[in-house]
Design an enzyme around this catalytic site. Structure first.
Site, short mmCIF file in Angstrom:
data_model
loop_
_atom_site.label_atom_id
_atom_site.label_comp_id
_atom_site.label_asym_id
_atom_site.label_seq_id
_atom_site.Cartn_x
_atom_site.Cartn_y
_atom_site.Cartn_z
N GLY A 1 0.83 -1.21 0.00
CA GLY A 1 0.00 0.00 0.00
C GLY A 1 0.86 1.25 0.00
O GLY A 1 2.09 1.19 -0.11
N ASP B 1 0.45 -8.68 1.49
CA ASP B 1 -0.65 -7.84 1.01
C ASP B 1 -1.62 -8.72 0.23
O ASP B 1 -1.18 -9.64 -0.48
CB ASP B 1 -0.09 -6.73 0.10
CG ASP B 1 -0.96 -5.49 0.10
OD1 ASP B 1 -2.13 -5.59 -0.32
OD2 ASP B 1 -0.48 -4.42 0.52
N LYS C 1 -12.95 -6.46 9.21
CA LYS C 1 -12.23 -7.73 9.44
C LYS C 1 -10.73 -7.53 9.59
O LYS C 1 -10.10 -8.13 10.45
CB LYS C 1 -12.50 -8.71 8.28
CG LYS C 1 -13.84 -9.42 8.42
CD LYS C 1 -14.12 -10.33 7.24
CE LYS C 1 -13.26 -11.57 7.22
NZ LYS C 1 -13.56 -12.43 6.04
N GLY D 1 -0.93 -12.41 17.06
CA GLY D 1 -0.63 -13.82 17.36
C GLY D 1 0.71 -14.24 16.78
O GLY D 1 1.50 -14.92 17.43
N ALA E 1 -0.64 0.28 13.10
CA ALA E 1 -1.01 1.52 12.43
C ALA E 1 -2.42 1.88 12.86
O ALA E 1 -3.39 1.29 12.41
CB ALA E 1 -0.96 1.33 10.91
N TYR F 1 -14.30 1.76 9.87
CA TYR F 1 -12.86 2.00 10.00
C TYR F 1 -12.52 2.42 11.43
O TYR F 1 -11.63 1.86 12.07
CB TYR F 1 -12.45 3.09 9.02
CG TYR F 1 -10.96 3.38 8.95
CD1 TYR F 1 -10.06 2.42 8.50
CD2 TYR F 1 -10.47 4.64 9.32
CE1 TYR F 1 -8.70 2.70 8.41
CE2 TYR F 1 -9.11 4.92 9.23
CZ TYR F 1 -8.22 3.95 8.78
OH TYR F 1 -6.87 4.24 8.69
N LYS G 1 -10.32 0.23 14.12
CA LYS G 1 -9.02 0.70 14.62
C LYS G 1 -9.05 0.86 16.14
O LYS G 1 -8.05 0.61 16.81
CB LYS G 1 -8.64 2.02 13.95
CG LYS G 1 -8.27 1.87 12.47
CD LYS G 1 -6.95 1.12 12.30
CE LYS G 1 -6.47 1.14 10.86
NZ LYS G 1 -5.21 0.40 10.67
N THR H 1 -1.89 11.93 5.76
CA THR H 1 -0.55 11.84 5.18
C THR H 1 -0.67 11.79 3.67
O THR H 1 -1.66 11.27 3.14
CB THR H 1 0.14 10.55 5.71
OG1 THR H 1 0.16 10.62 7.13
CG2 THR H 1 1.57 10.42 5.21
N ARG I 1 -9.33 10.28 -1.40
CA ARG I 1 -8.86 11.24 -0.40
C ARG I 1 -8.58 12.58 -1.07
O ARG I 1 -8.45 12.68 -2.30
CB ARG I 1 -7.63 10.70 0.31
CG ARG I 1 -8.05 9.63 1.30
CD ARG I 1 -6.90 9.14 2.12
NE ARG I 1 -6.16 8.10 1.42
CZ ARG I 1 -5.32 7.28 2.02
NH1 ARG I 1 -5.10 7.38 3.32
NH2 ARG I 1 -4.68 6.36 1.34
N1 UDP Z 1 -12.46 16.23 0.50
C1 UDP Z 1 -12.90 17.12 -0.46
N2 UDP Z 1 -12.89 16.73 -1.77
C2 UDP Z 1 -12.50 15.50 -2.19
C3 UDP Z 1 -12.04 14.59 -1.21
C4 UDP Z 1 -12.04 14.98 0.12
O1 UDP Z 1 -13.26 18.26 -0.14
O2 UDP Z 1 -12.55 15.21 -3.40
C5 UDP Z 1 -12.46 16.64 1.91
C6 UDP Z 1 -13.19 15.67 2.84
O3 UDP Z 1 -14.56 15.95 2.88
C7 UDP Z 1 -12.48 15.96 4.16
C8 UDP Z 1 -11.07 16.36 3.75
O4 UDP Z 1 -11.14 16.69 2.36
O5 UDP Z 1 -13.08 17.04 4.81
C9 UDP Z 1 -10.05 15.25 3.91
O6 UDP Z 1 -10.60 14.10 3.33
P1 UDP Z 1 -9.80 12.74 3.15
O7 UDP Z 1 -10.73 11.77 2.54
O8 UDP Z 1 -8.52 13.03 2.47
O9 UDP Z 1 -9.44 12.31 4.64
P2 UDP Z 1 -10.22 12.32 6.03
O10 UDP Z 1 -9.43 13.28 6.83
O11 UDP Z 1 -11.62 12.83 5.85
O12 UDP Z 1 -10.16 10.93 6.49
#
Ligand code: UDP
Length: 325
Positions: A13, A34, A94, A105, A117, A148, A152, A178, A189
């Protein structure tokens, strides 16, 4: 003396592959595991040149067997973006629960050090700002991100149970947003979305009014923090992230500037339970690890650009690298 040996789950990843690289550079033999649901062989193909690198295609939620000694286990396997949780809710639960149990384990059987992580998502939509490790969080267990966040949180509890009950030598890193090379174009993201949109000349899709905040850490800084944490004696969670906080709208503008794009901005609905603010309090990492991030956003975006240019040139990717279910 034999080389130390590390198992990195989720090693193909984004973060896992940077860790594989770092551990090889530190003289480790690396076993990268992976199942390639969200990992991508392209992230590690250059590492096969090193005879100390080994790849195992395996699902860590099933029994994992690694012959020979293992000195450290880094458990990084998990879908890690909101789009991935929506597409893979059960796999996400999962790998955080069953996968963490299997990885613990294995570490226990091998008497290996274990590093989990974990994530700033443990704080949910935080009511304390910035977030320090002693804040217990504000998580919606039944919302779309719950798969998620709760996995975690369970993984942290399980790691502490192995530490307290079995005396396992464990570490927990809470990773904040990150970015860097090897993120998937369409993992959903903010950085991959904005950078690929800017490079294609499309409008950047800002969710909500863009006033929600995040704090973005360049991947090399994160890897350095993880390396130091593994070599420390701290068993309780440690935040690793960049404390420079900005709104998502400012972040989108920074990406437009870094790419030199003429793209505009398009506002889209805010996803359910999207945290309104997020900023790590890194006092603990500063104190215990002598760590703080060094790469400024402008430099980090510059270093990330080549990767995205190359991937955008290859054309559209499926939302998940392998398009499998
Ligand atoms: N976000 C956005 N446009 C996108 C993708 C994400 O405005 O195309 C916003 C999302 O709503 C969040 C922030 O960017 O407020 C960070 O999103 P990401 O999915 O990177 O990580 P998160 O911190 O939410 O887990």
């Amino acid at each position: 003396m034999a080389r130390p040996r590390v198992l990195i789950t989720g090693g193909a990843g984004f973060l896992g592959s940077h860790l594989c690289e770092r551990f090889l550079a530190e003289g480790f033999e690396v076993v990268c595991m992976d199942n390639l649901i969200t990992g991508d062989m392209r992230n590690v193909e250059q590492l096969f040149r090193d005879a100390s690198f080994h790849f195992e295609k395996r699902d860590v939620t099933e029994h994992i067997h690694v012959p020979g000694p293992v000195d450290a286990v880094l458990h990084f396997a998990s879908p890690a973006s909101p789009i991935d949780y929506l597409e893979l809710p059960i796999q996400t639960l999962k790998v955080g629960s069953l996968g963490t149990h299997k990885a613990l384990g294995l570490a226990h059987a091998k008497k290996a050090r274990f590093l989990l992580a974990s994530t700033s998502e443990c704080y949910g939509d935080p009511l304390v700002h910035p977030q320090s490790e002693d804040y217990w969080g504000n998580v919606n267990p039944v919302g779309p991100r719950g798969v998620y966040d709760e996995a975690k949180r369970f993984a942290e509890a399980m790691t502490m149970a192995y530490h307290r009950f079995h005396g396992l030598d464990t570490r927990i890193v809470r990773i904040f947003n990150t970015y860097g090379p090897r993120m998937r174009l369409r993992d959903g993201r903010a950085l991959p979305a904005f950078m690929s949109q800017a490079l294609r000349g499309e409008a950047l899709t800002v969710f909500g009014d863009g006033s929600q905040t995040r704090s973005f850490c360049y991947v090399d800084d994160l890897v350095e923090g993880i390396w130091r944490l593994l070599n420390s004696k701290e068993h309780l969670p440690v935040n690793i992230g960049n404390p420079t906080e900005m709104t998502i709208l400012q972040f989108a503008q920074a990406v437009i500037e870094a790419t030199g794009s003429k793209s505009g901005i398009e506002f889209r609905p805010l996803p359910v339970d999207d945290p309104k603010v997020r900023q790590p309090d890194i006092s603990k990492a500063r104190r215990l690890l002598g760590w703080e991030p060094k790469v400024a956003l402008k430099d980090g975006l510059g270093r990330t650009l080549d990767h995205f240019r190359a991937r955008v040139a290859l054309g559209p990717e499926p939302t998940r690298a392998q398009g499998v279910r």
